[in-house]
Design a protein around this motif. Structure first.
Motif, PDB file in Angstrom:
ATOM      1  N   GLY A   1      22.406   7.655  13.357  1.00  0.00           N
ATOM      2  CA  GLY A   1      23.423   8.284  14.197  1.00  0.00           C
ATOM      3  C   GLY A   1      22.999   8.547  15.628  1.00  0.00           C
ATOM      4  O   GLY A   1      23.802   8.991  16.439  1.00  0.00           O
ATOM      5  N   HIS A   2      21.738   8.274  15.945  1.00  0.00           N
ATOM      6  CA  HIS A   2      21.252   8.551  17.301  1.00  0.00           C
ATOM      7  C   HIS A   2      20.768   7.307  18.032  1.00  0.00           C
ATOM      8  O   HIS A   2      20.454   7.378  19.197  1.00  0.00           O
ATOM      9  CB  HIS A   2      20.115   9.564  17.274  1.00  0.00           C
ATOM     10  CG  HIS A   2      20.565  10.951  16.975  1.00  0.00           C
ATOM     11  ND1 HIS A   2      21.132  11.778  17.927  1.00  0.00           N
ATOM     12  CD2 HIS A   2      20.546  11.653  15.827  1.00  0.00           C
ATOM     13  CE1 HIS A   2      21.433  12.936  17.372  1.00  0.00           C
ATOM     14  NE2 HIS A   2      21.100  12.897  16.109  1.00  0.00           N
ATOM     15  N   GLY A   3      20.672   6.206  17.389  1.00  0.00           N
ATOM     16  CA  GLY A   3      20.130   5.038  18.079  1.00  0.00           C
ATOM     17  C   GLY A   3      18.682   5.275  18.458  1.00  0.00           C
ATOM     18  O   GLY A   3      17.971   6.073  17.838  1.00  0.00           O
ATOM     19  N   LEU A   4      18.237   4.600  19.480  1.00  0.00           N
ATOM     20  CA  LEU A   4      16.857   4.738  19.965  1.00  0.00           C
ATOM     21  C   LEU A   4      16.831   5.757  21.097  1.00  0.00           C
ATOM     22  O   LEU A   4      17.601   5.654  22.048  1.00  0.00           O
ATOM     23  CB  LEU A   4      16.341   3.403  20.484  1.00  0.00           C
ATOM     24  CG  LEU A   4      15.946   2.418  19.423  1.00  0.00           C
ATOM     25  CD1 LEU A   4      16.495   1.060  19.726  1.00  0.00           C
ATOM     26  CD2 LEU A   4      14.428   2.351  19.310  1.00  0.00           C
TER      27      LEU A   4
END
Lengths: 112, 114
Positions: free
Chosen positions: B40-43
């Protein structure tokens, strides 16, 4: 850093062309547009980069309109192996202070 | 593939213990980065380095420190690990000049803090 907006997810079918659009309304004059691909359990991989008009390589094409406020990654004739997350990044290449920042990307799911 | 190695690849540690992750490159690239990736946050960028002993904070640097004493090594340290630091950590390298703009990523380190 210019903020980017991409669709959260997309579905498509094998053999079709897939276009993923990224909005970057605040893009600066010196900013380049870069796309990365990430498969599960792997680090991202560079796909393509451009500044304006059209760029094409063996993997994809990148279309950038004259105002540069958006860009479209085009994947020709996708296969199941193209299922991945695609990230659009905007930044000033060569500027030490312009960190490589990723958004949440677009989760592309290719169906048989 | 670019010569970039992360170690360890997997680690389980207890809350409150120090942890150091290592990123080693053989490409002589100037820039090195540490990211974490959570669902849900990506990189998210933790810290980055633009040369030996030159480092700077990224988006989520609290609770992390880094060191770069040699071009080829970039260390990420969790001084006192917490459960919120359970994540997959990626290292990346780049030269970031106009003729060589690609960033290369390692295979990742899966860290679990229990």
């Amino acid at each position: 850093l210019a903020k980017t907006t991409q669709p959260i997810s997309m579905d498509s079918y094998e053999g079709q062309e897939v276009n993923i659009t990224c909005s970057h309304n605040n893009i600066a004059t010196n900013d380049y547009i870069t796309w990365y691909q990430q498969f599960p359990s792997q680090g991202p991989r560079f796909i393509i980069q451009g500044y304006k008009t059209k760029v094409t390589n063996e993997v994809a094409s990148l279309f950038i309109p004259a105002d540069r406020k958006s860009s479209t990654l085009s994947l020709p004739r996708v296969s199941l192996s193209d299922t991945a997350v695609y990230y659009c990044l905007v930044g000033d290449i060569g500027n030490r202070d312009d960190k490589i920042i990723f958004g949440k990307g677009t989760r592309l799911h290719i169906l048989p | 593939d670019a010569g970039i190695t992360q170690s360890p690849r997997h680690k389980v540690t207890e809350t409150g213990t120090p942890v150091t992750l290592r990123c080693h490159q053989t490409e002589n690239h100037r820039y090195m980065y540490w990211y974490r990736q959570d669902p849900g946050h990506g990189l998210r960028l933790i810290h980055y380095s633009y040369g030996v002993k030159d480092t700077d904070k990224g988006e989520v640097s609290d609770g992390y420190s880094v060191s770069r004493s040699k071009t080829e090594d970039f260390l990420l340290t969790l001084e006192s690990a917490t459960s919120s630091q359970t994540s997959v950590y990626f290292c990346a390298i780049s030269d970031l000049d106009r003729d060589n703009t690609e960033a290369f990523f390692g295979q990742g380190t899966r860290l679990t803090v229990v």
